[in-house]
Design a protein around this motif. Structure first.
Motif, PDB file in Angstrom:
ATOM      1  N   SER A  18       0.843  -1.200   0.000  1.00 44.15           N
ATOM      2  CA  SER A  18       0.000   0.000   0.000  1.00 44.15           C
ATOM      3  C   SER A  18       0.884   1.259   0.000  1.00 44.15           C
ATOM      4  CB  SER A  18      -0.895  -0.006   1.239  1.00 44.15           C
ATOM      5  OG  SER A  18      -1.418   1.278   1.444  1.00 44.15           O
ATOM      6  N   THR A  20       0.055   4.356   0.423  1.00 45.13           N
ATOM      7  CA  THR A  20      -0.306   5.310   1.486  1.00 45.13           C
ATOM      8  C   THR A  20       0.325   4.869   2.805  1.00 45.13           C
ATOM      9  OG1 THR A  20      -2.353   4.047   1.611  1.00 45.13           O
ATOM     10  CG2 THR A  20      -2.461   6.188   0.532  1.00 45.13           C
ATOM     11  N   LEU A  21       0.218   3.571   3.077  1.00 45.43           N
ATOM     12  CA  LEU A  21       0.786   3.070   4.331  1.00 45.43           C
ATOM     13  C   LEU A  21       2.314   3.120   4.279  1.00 45.43           C
ATOM     14  CD1 LEU A  21      -1.600   0.079   5.179  1.00 45.43           C
ATOM     15  CD2 LEU A  21      -1.621   2.398   6.096  1.00 45.43           C
ATOM     16  N   GLY A  41       0.887  12.567   4.698  1.00 47.28           N
ATOM     17  CA  GLY A  41       0.782  11.308   3.957  1.00 47.28           C
ATOM     18  C   GLY A  41      -0.539  10.610   4.197  1.00 47.28           C
ATOM     19  N   ALA A  42      -0.553   9.701   5.139  1.00 46.46           N
ATOM     20  CA  ALA A  42      -1.752   8.863   5.296  1.00 46.46           C
ATOM     21  C   ALA A  42      -2.954   9.678   5.738  1.00 46.46           C
ATOM     22  CB  ALA A  42      -1.500   7.762   6.301  1.00 46.46           C
ATOM     23  N   GLY A  43      -4.113   9.244   5.303  1.00 46.51           N
ATOM     24  CA  GLY A  43      -5.348   9.892   5.685  1.00 46.51           C
ATOM     25  C   GLY A  43      -5.776   9.401   7.056  1.00 46.51           C
ATOM     26  N   LYS A 105     -11.554  -1.428   5.216  1.00 49.93           N
ATOM     27  CA  LYS A 105     -10.711  -2.126   4.245  1.00 49.93           C
ATOM     28  C   LYS A 105     -11.049  -3.617   4.221  1.00 49.93           C
ATOM     29  CE  LYS A 105      -6.360  -0.636   3.855  1.00 49.93           C
ATOM     30  NZ  LYS A 105      -4.924  -0.414   4.196  1.00 49.93           N
ATOM     31  N   TRP A 129      -8.813   5.082  -4.710  1.00 45.12           N
ATOM     32  CA  TRP A 129      -8.074   4.725  -3.495  1.00 45.12           C
ATOM     33  C   TRP A 129      -7.230   3.477  -3.774  1.00 45.12           C
ATOM     34  CZ3 TRP A 129      -9.514   1.055   0.776  1.00 45.12           C
ATOM     35  CH2 TRP A 129      -8.566   1.106   1.815  1.00 45.12           C
ATOM     36  N   VAL A 130      -6.016   3.498  -3.242  1.00 49.52           N
ATOM     37  CA  VAL A 130      -4.972   2.542  -3.612  1.00 49.52           C
ATOM     38  C   VAL A 130      -5.344   1.065  -3.472  1.00 49.52           C
ATOM     39  CG1 VAL A 130      -3.120   4.178  -3.131  1.00 49.52           C
ATOM     40  CG2 VAL A 130      -3.963   2.736  -1.270  1.00 49.52           C
ATOM     41  N   ASN A 179     -11.562   9.573  -2.013  1.00 44.14           N
ATOM     42  CA  ASN A 179     -10.134   9.592  -1.706  1.00 44.14           C
ATOM     43  C   ASN A 179      -9.440   9.130  -2.981  1.00 44.14           C
ATOM     44  OD1 ASN A 179      -7.541   9.203  -0.799  1.00 44.14           O
ATOM     45  ND2 ASN A 179      -8.029   7.535   0.622  1.00 44.14           N
ATOM     46  N   TYR A 210     -16.124   8.381   3.991  1.00 44.63           N
ATOM     47  CA  TYR A 210     -15.910   9.818   4.272  1.00 44.63           C
ATOM     48  C   TYR A 210     -17.220  10.597   4.328  1.00 44.63           C
ATOM     49  CZ  TYR A 210     -10.995   8.884   3.398  1.00 44.63           C
ATOM     50  OH  TYR A 210      -9.726   8.379   3.484  1.00 44.63           O
ATOM     51  N   LYS A 241     -12.713   7.360  10.197  1.00 46.12           N
ATOM     52  CA  LYS A 241     -12.624   8.771   9.817  1.00 46.12           C
ATOM     53  C   LYS A 241     -13.487   9.645  10.725  1.00 46.12           C
ATOM     54  CE  LYS A 241     -10.373   6.910   6.439  1.00 46.12           C
ATOM     55  NZ  LYS A 241      -8.941   6.910   6.300  1.00 46.12           N
ATOM     56  N   TYR A 327      -8.446  15.516   1.894  1.00 53.96           N
ATOM     57  CA  TYR A 327      -7.288  15.553   1.003  1.00 53.96           C
ATOM     58  C   TYR A 327      -7.459  16.670  -0.024  1.00 53.96           C
ATOM     59  CZ  TYR A 327      -7.411  10.711   2.652  1.00 53.96           C
ATOM     60  OH  TYR A 327      -7.487   9.590   3.432  1.00 53.96           O
ATOM     61  N   ARG A 376      -0.954  13.744  -3.485  1.00 52.84           N
ATOM     62  CA  ARG A 376      -2.040  13.877  -2.512  1.00 52.84           C
ATOM     63  C   ARG A 376      -1.490  14.447  -1.211  1.00 52.84           C
ATOM     64  NH1 ARG A 376      -5.167   9.098   0.564  1.00 52.84           N
ATOM     65  NH2 ARG A 376      -3.358   9.422   1.917  1.00 52.84           N
TER      66      ARG A 376
HETATM   67  N1  GLU Z   1      -7.115   5.389   3.797  1.00 49.97           N
HETATM   68  C1  GLU Z   1      -6.038   6.155   4.310  1.00 49.97           C
HETATM   69  C2  GLU Z   1      -5.228   6.736   3.164  1.00 49.97           C
HETATM   70  O1  GLU Z   1      -5.621   6.630   2.040  1.00 49.97           O
HETATM   71  C3  GLU Z   1      -5.196   5.374   5.301  1.00 49.97           C
HETATM   72  C4  GLU Z   1      -4.131   4.481   4.751  1.00 49.97           C
HETATM   73  C5  GLU Z   1      -4.723   3.319   3.988  1.00 49.97           C
HETATM   74  O2  GLU Z   1      -5.351   2.481   4.635  1.00 49.97           O
HETATM   75  O3  GLU Z   1      -4.564   3.330   2.784  1.00 49.97           O
HETATM   76  O4  GLU Z   1      -4.221   7.307   3.392  1.00 49.97           O
END
Ligand code: GLU
Ligand code: PMP
Length: 401
Positions: A18, A20-21, A41-43, A105, A129-130, A179, A210, A241, A327, A376
């Motif tokens: 991931s 983002t992580l 970085g991370a949301g 997730k 989203w990733v 996202n 969200y 969130k 974001y 982002r």
């Molecule tokens: N959803 C958040 C993000 O996009 C947290 C990290 C993740 O789980 O991807 O940053």
């Protein structure tokens, strides 16, 4: 020795970590080493968990709520979620049409695994989203990306959706507020998408995590409320969130009972129930005061404005005004080919690396969201940190040759 025999499966080798992580982990590591990093970085909300939610978790410890629960979650929690969905989203589900999982997730993963047959196509509007494409691949499905237009606020064009449908299309992912773009779909957008879904018999996985983080008087509407859609929609939501409970890992899916039951069967062999203590706290989150969320949203709205106004004065960067989530997703393609700190900016990835090294600010490059040429920026960070971080970015960019 046959190296392949000991290699990880092809299923896992075809997916990427991931992004983002990864950015978040790297920023946290550097911070722990004493480097003065600001992570955009991370949301992840920077707020603490609400007090009454913490107290409910502590009480659950003392009350010995420490055993397995039903796989699909405490009935009281599922009833509270059903009440929330009716109150906030105008959606009617019985507790048996709800599955509590280990984060949104996990709820999404259950949904893809329960819906997708090998070779089935799932349409994913880009930027996305990733984790959506990787989860579809893990289910042996094929992600099919449909580009959205920044000039149309990054909202999926119903005609582009219809054009992407093939006999293998199983469904589509809808994520509003979105996202990474912050796009919020209007009721008219949703009706047009619903029409395509009905016409082609598609499932909709509607990720509404969200939903509370929405600005400028926009309203959250679920596609499941449109005629003929409830029966073909899986609504995904969670506590990360709105209640700032990212690490507690609590989310849920709501949908027609046969699919929810199939997802629960899968979950029963994977995680069993979500943590019992966290479920108890989840009931308190839903049944307790909701006003703190409004205050949080007002605060996010101010931060969004701050970031947008700082970005507006940076040459080579253009940015849409996002309607929701936390974001901003600026277009940085105007910086491509330029040189900074002796390096050519040849991609968003490189730009993010340079910003980490030169400005000590972590952002997520657009590539992982299917949007090279963008970065982002999460504004779920204090105004002081945002001001400092954007000042550092501006100072770094001023050195561009
Ligand atoms: N959803 C958040 C993000 O996009 C947290 C990290 C993740 O789980 O991807 O940053
Ligand atoms: N959907 C979207 C669009 C997200 O950004 C996230 C971020 N974490 C999730 C789902 C999953 O959240 P969680 O697993 O923390 O509930």
């Amino acid at each position: 020795m046959n190296n392949d025999a000991l290699a990880p499966s092809q299923r896992v080798r075809q997916i990427q970590p991931s992004p983002t992580l990864r950015v978040d982990t790297r920023a946290k590591e550097l911070k722990a080493e004493g480097v003065d990093i600001i992570s955009l970085g991370a949301g992840e909300p920077d707020y603490p968990a609400p007090l009454h939610v913490k107290e409910a978790a502590i009480k659950a410890v003392h009350d010995d709520i420490s055993h397995y629960t039903a796989v699909n979650g405490f009935p009281e929690l599922r009833r509270a979620i059903a009440a929330k969905l009716e109150r906030d989203n105008n959606l009617k589900y019985s507790p048996d049409e709800i599955l509590v999982s280990v984060g949104g997730k996990h709820a999404l993963y259950n949904a893809f695994m329960a819906l997708v047959n090998p070779g089935d196509e799932v349409i994913i509007p880009a930027p996305y989203w990733v984790s959506y494409p990787e989860q579809v691949r893990l289910a042996e499905g094929v992600p099919v990306f449909v580009e959205t237009d920044p000039a149309a606020g990054f909202r999926l064009d119903p005609q582009a959706l219809a054009d992407a449908v093939t006999p293998r299309t199983k469904g589509l992912v809808l994520n509003s507020p979105n996202n990474p773009t912050g796009a919020v779909y209007s009721p008219e957008d949703l009706e047009a998408i619903a029409e395509v879904a009905r016409a082609h018999d598609l499932w909709v996985i509607s990720d509404e995590i969200y939903e509370r983080l929405i600005y400028d008087g926009l309203q959250q509407v679920s596609i499941a409320t449109f005629p003929g859609m409830w029966e073909r929609t899986i609504v995904i939501n969670g506590f990360s969130k709105a209640y700032a409970l990212t690490g507690w890992r609590l989310g849920y899916a709501a949908g027609p009972q046969p699919i929810i039951k199939a997802m629960a069967t899968l979950q029963g062999h994977v995680t069993s129930n979500a943590a019992s203590l966290v479920q108890a706290a989840g009931i308190a989150a839903l049944e307790g005061p909701q006003e703190p969320i409004d205050a949080m949203v007002a605060d996010y709205a101010g931060r969004r404005q701050l970031v947008l106004s700082k970005l507006a004065s940076m040459p080579g960067i253009t940015c849409q005004r996002p309607g929701g989530a936390f974001y901003v997703f600026p277009d940085v393609s105007g910086l491509m080919g330029k040189t900074l700190a002796g390096r050519t900016i040849d991609s968003s990835n490189t730009l993010a690396e340079i910003l980490l090294e030169e400005a000590r600010v972590a952002v997520v490059p657009g590539e992982g969201f299917g949007a090279p040429g963008y970065i982002r920026i999460s504004y779920a960070t204090s105004r002081e940190e945002l001001t400092e971080a954007l000042g550092r970015i501006a100072a770094a960019l001023a050195r561009i040759e």
